[in-house]
Design a protein around this motif. Structure first.
Motif, mmCIF file in Angstrom:
data_model
loop_
_atom_site.group_PDB
_atom_site.id
_atom_site.type_symbol
_atom_site.label_atom_id
_atom_site.label_comp_id
_atom_site.label_asym_id
_atom_site.label_seq_id
_atom_site.Cartn_x
_atom_site.Cartn_y
_atom_site.Cartn_z
ATOM 1 N N THR A 185 -10.835 4.768 -0.990
ATOM 2 C CA THR A 185 -9.556 4.042 -0.973
ATOM 3 C C THR A 185 -8.502 4.738 -0.128
ATOM 4 O OG1 THR A 185 -8.831 5.148 -3.005
ATOM 5 C CG2 THR A 185 -9.972 3.043 -3.247
ATOM 6 N N SER A 243 0.854 -1.185 0.000
ATOM 7 C CA SER A 243 0.000 0.000 0.000
ATOM 8 C C SER A 243 0.892 1.236 0.000
ATOM 9 C CB SER A 243 -0.933 0.001 1.218
ATOM 10 O OG SER A 243 -0.169 -0.003 2.407
ATOM 11 N N GLY A 245 -5.210 2.435 -0.632
ATOM 12 C CA GLY A 245 -5.233 1.081 -1.154
ATOM 13 C C GLY A 245 -6.658 0.621 -1.341
#
Length: 267
Positions: free
Chosen positions: A75, A28, A46
């Protein structure tokens, strides 16, 4: 404007004053962010970060020390910034106490409400009442079809021996799920658990992971307590899964780790 700054602007009402990419984050993207009001926070982007946010909230509800989630958007999650410090015996004791509190929270079944993933490696978490079946199907043999045939056959043979190696019905403790030493964040105030991959299972899964790339300070076990019985075998079983995950994610540099755990188990 970059997407992270734009998202933070929407969440906090002002564009951040600074953005600094942090090291790590193989799976990530993580930044230290200086907000317009002068506060430092951590932003993590992520596809599954909202699931991570729910895990952090569940851990906090269990009384475990975790960074507070301050805001989220699709996200991206934003968490409190915790300045790191060199760990000493007291902070290792704090980690032992925090992990013990986490593991005291149990469920009726093993697994988690949703699946998870490390990059392209799936982590199925379908709930069930059979720990041996959960570990066999969702951990040890998960992804066997993409492994070399010889390795897959060795895992199949080992799966048949699991009833002799790990308990069949341990308490379904709330697990961090990826507790290598890099996911223990030490500060002047104690120790925090970060980057979870939670599910309910045998508490010794977290202990085995904590010993995968090193050993905790003795002060940790003074508080948490040391595993008894044939810990060497149980640790090897539970370390085999993250070793296989590393092999799939990062390549043949981790085949030695896999081979070592198989050899310890006579597989």
């Amino acid at each position: 404007m970059d997407p992270v700054s734009a998202a933070i602007g929407r969440l906090f009402g002002a564009v951040p004053a600074g953005l600094h990419r942090l090291q790590g984050g193989d799976l990530s993207e993580v930044w230290k962010v200086r907000l317009a009001d002068g506060r430092d926070v951590v932003a993590k982007a992520g596809p599954l970060v909202l699931r991570e946010a729910r895990m952090l909230e569940a851990m906090a509800e269990a009384g475990a020390p975790v960074p507070r989630v301050l805001a989220s958007e699709k996200t991206l999650i934003v968490m409190e910034y915790l300045p790191e410090a060199r760990p000493g015996p007291d902070s290792w004791r704090a980690l032992g106490a925090g992990l013990a509190r986490l593991h005291e929270t149990t469920a009726a079944r093993y697994g988690w409400p949703v699946d998870y993933a490390f990059g392209e490696v799936a982590i199925p978490n379908a709930r069930g009442a059979d720990w041996l079946a959960f570990w066999t199907d969702h951990r040890l043999l998960e992804g066997r079809d993409v492994l070399p045939a010889g390795l897959a056959h060795r895992l199949d043979r080992l799966a048949h021996r699991l009833p002799d190696l790990i308990p069949d019905s341990p308490p379904a403790a709330l697990l961090h799920g990826d507790l290598w030493t890099g996911n223990a964040l030490f500060t002047e105030a104690g120790a925090y658990l970060i980057d979870p991959a939670c599910y309910h299972g045998d508490a010794e899964v977290d202990l085995a992971m904590l010993e995968l790339f090193g050993r905790p300070h003795d002060a940790f076990y003074e508080v948490y307590g040391r595993p008894g019985g044939d810990w060497d075998s149980r640790r090897a079983v539970y370390q085999l899964w993250p070793a296989l995950v590393h092999l799939r994610l990062f390549g043949t540099g981790y085949i030695g780790m896999v081979e070592d755990r198989l050899a310890r188990l006579g597989a």
